[in-house]
Design a protein around this motif. Structure first.
Motif, short mmCIF file in Angstrom:
data_model
loop_
_atom_site.label_atom_id
_atom_site.label_comp_id
_atom_site.label_asym_id
_atom_site.label_seq_id
_atom_site.Cartn_x
_atom_site.Cartn_y
_atom_site.Cartn_z
N ALA A 197 4.51 0.50 10.55
CA ALA A 197 4.58 1.95 10.73
C ALA A 197 3.67 2.63 9.71
N LEU A 198 3.04 3.72 10.12
CA LEU A 198 2.20 4.48 9.20
C LEU A 198 3.07 5.14 8.15
N ASP A 199 2.63 5.10 6.90
CA ASP A 199 3.37 5.70 5.80
C ASP A 199 2.51 6.78 5.17
N PRO A 200 2.96 8.04 5.22
CA PRO A 200 2.13 9.14 4.69
C PRO A 200 1.81 9.00 3.21
N ARG A 201 2.59 8.23 2.47
CA ARG A 201 2.31 8.05 1.05
C ARG A 201 0.96 7.38 0.81
N ASN A 202 0.51 6.63 1.82
CA ASN A 202 -0.76 5.91 1.65
C ASN A 202 -1.98 6.83 1.64
N ARG A 235 -8.21 7.63 -2.18
CA ARG A 235 -8.57 6.86 -0.99
C ARG A 235 -9.94 7.26 -0.43
N ALA A 236 -10.20 8.54 -0.31
CA ALA A 236 -11.45 9.01 0.30
C ALA A 236 -12.66 8.73 -0.57
N GLU A 237 -12.45 8.48 -1.85
CA GLU A 237 -13.56 8.25 -2.77
C GLU A 237 -13.72 6.78 -3.16
N ALA A 238 -12.88 5.94 -2.63
CA ALA A 238 -12.93 4.51 -2.97
C ALA A 238 -13.96 3.82 -2.08
N MET A 295 4.33 2.22 -7.82
CA MET A 295 4.78 1.32 -6.75
C MET A 295 5.58 0.16 -7.32
N SER A 296 6.67 -0.21 -6.61
CA SER A 296 7.47 -1.33 -7.07
C SER A 296 7.92 -2.27 -5.96
N LYS A 330 3.53 -0.74 2.93
CA LYS A 330 3.28 -1.40 4.21
C LYS A 330 4.29 -2.50 4.43
N GLU A 331 5.10 -2.33 5.46
CA GLU A 331 6.10 -3.35 5.81
C GLU A 331 6.05 -3.59 7.31
N PRO A 332 6.34 -4.83 7.74
CA PRO A 332 6.32 -5.12 9.18
C PRO A 332 7.37 -4.32 9.93
#
Length: 312
Positions: A9-14, A28-31, A98-99, A136-138
């Motif tokens: 599933a898409l996660d907005p935190r990403n 993200r946009a500058e990487a 993140m943990s 990101k999880e299945p």
């Protein structure tokens, strides 16, 4: 249709994650990396997928062993020690807070070239190291229902062509296999070795269960999978006969159970191969051996990733 075992599933935190590019944390946009980077031009590099749980990185030593061995095999200097690379990984996690429930893609390419050409001597910078951590999880559907496989004509090659044990950026062999499987309506591709025996899937490792025994390929034509090796060890510790051997599709079609393994999703049941129903099929979910090994693996993850603070 699913998108293989990496369906999530898409996660907005990403959208707001910080990505490490050669040690610099970038939005993200500058990487980005150079269009002259060896990885972009040629797929010249090695990589690892890592699972984060309880603030720890599961089986990190094994993953780093494979990364550094692969780099040495292609005569590439990563430019960081294991300790420094480990520190950079945890710095990236800490910067993102993140943990758990995180998947990391760690990528190392040979570096930027002076011109688009394959010769490594055209490389003019140190290695490029990118760390992408994502929430990101299945999906539950993949874990409970499983996946459908299709055997493709694309084979896993011999080591004197392109060694399948190298976790390289050059994945076109697996991509063409994945495309054929998707066109056939399957989730992932089942690939054979040059002799016609079952080798592996395009992004996971394949197991079958027959009469209480666990079978997987000989390992001669597939990546040395971390999850694959852990599942074999767990089975043997539990007294389950576990074999690395040659076997044919005929033996797959009549298997009692089948599943695939990978760092991202762990153990995922296979309910169909080439139109043949395996075990209880789509509605049956994981078979008893798959469920048992999945429980063993979950316990191993908990033991491997004891809770820790988000600091290096």
């Amino acid at each position: 249709m699913a998108k293989g075992t990496h369906e999530h599933a898409l996660d907005p935190r990403n959208e707001t994650i910080l990505i490490s590019v050669n040690g610099a944390l970038k939005p993200r946009a500058e990487a980005v990396v150079s269009v002259f980077d060896s990885g972009f031009i040629l797929g010249d590099g090695v990589w690892e997928g890592l699972r984060v749980h309880n603030g720890g990185i599961a089986f990190l030593d094994q993953h780093l062993d494979r990364l550094f061995e692969g780099a040495k095999a292609i005569d590439m200097d990563i430019g960081l020690s294991r300790e420094a690379l480990t520190e950079r990984l945890f710095e990236t996690l800490a910067a993102n807070g993140m943990s758990s429930g995180v998947h990391i893609r760690l990528m190392v390419t040979r570096g930027v070239k002076s011109t688009p050409y394959q010769d490594p001597r055209m490389t003019i910078t140190p290695a490029t190291i990118v760390i992408i951590p994502e929430y990101k999880e299945p999906t539950p559907e993949v874990i409970t229902r499983g996946v459908r496989l299709f055997t493709v004509h694309v084979r896993r090659g011999a080591p004197d062509v392109q060694d399948p044990m190298l976790n390289s950026h050059s994945k076109l062999n697996c991509i063409t296999a994945c495309i054929q499987a998707a066109k056939a309506g399957a989730d992932e591709a089942l690939m054979l070795d040059p002799h016609g025996f079952v080798a592996t899937c395009n992004s996971t490792h394949f197991f079958i269960v027959r009469k209480g025994e666990l079978w997987t390929s000989s390992g001669r034509y597939c990546l040395h999978g971390i999850t694959r090796g852990n599942v074999l060890s767990l089975a043997r510790e539990a007294g389950i006969p576990a074999h690395e051997k040659d076997f044919s599709l005929t033996e797959v079609y009549s298997a009692d159970e089948a599943f695939v393994t990978g760092t991202f999703a762990g153990l995922v049941p296979v309910f169909e191969v080439d139109g043949r129903t395996i075990g209880g099929g789509r509605e049956g979910g994981p078979g008893p051996m798959t469920r048992r090994l999945r429980e063993f693996y979950a316990t191993l993850i908990e033991r491997e990733c004891s809770p820790r603070e988000l600091a290096v």
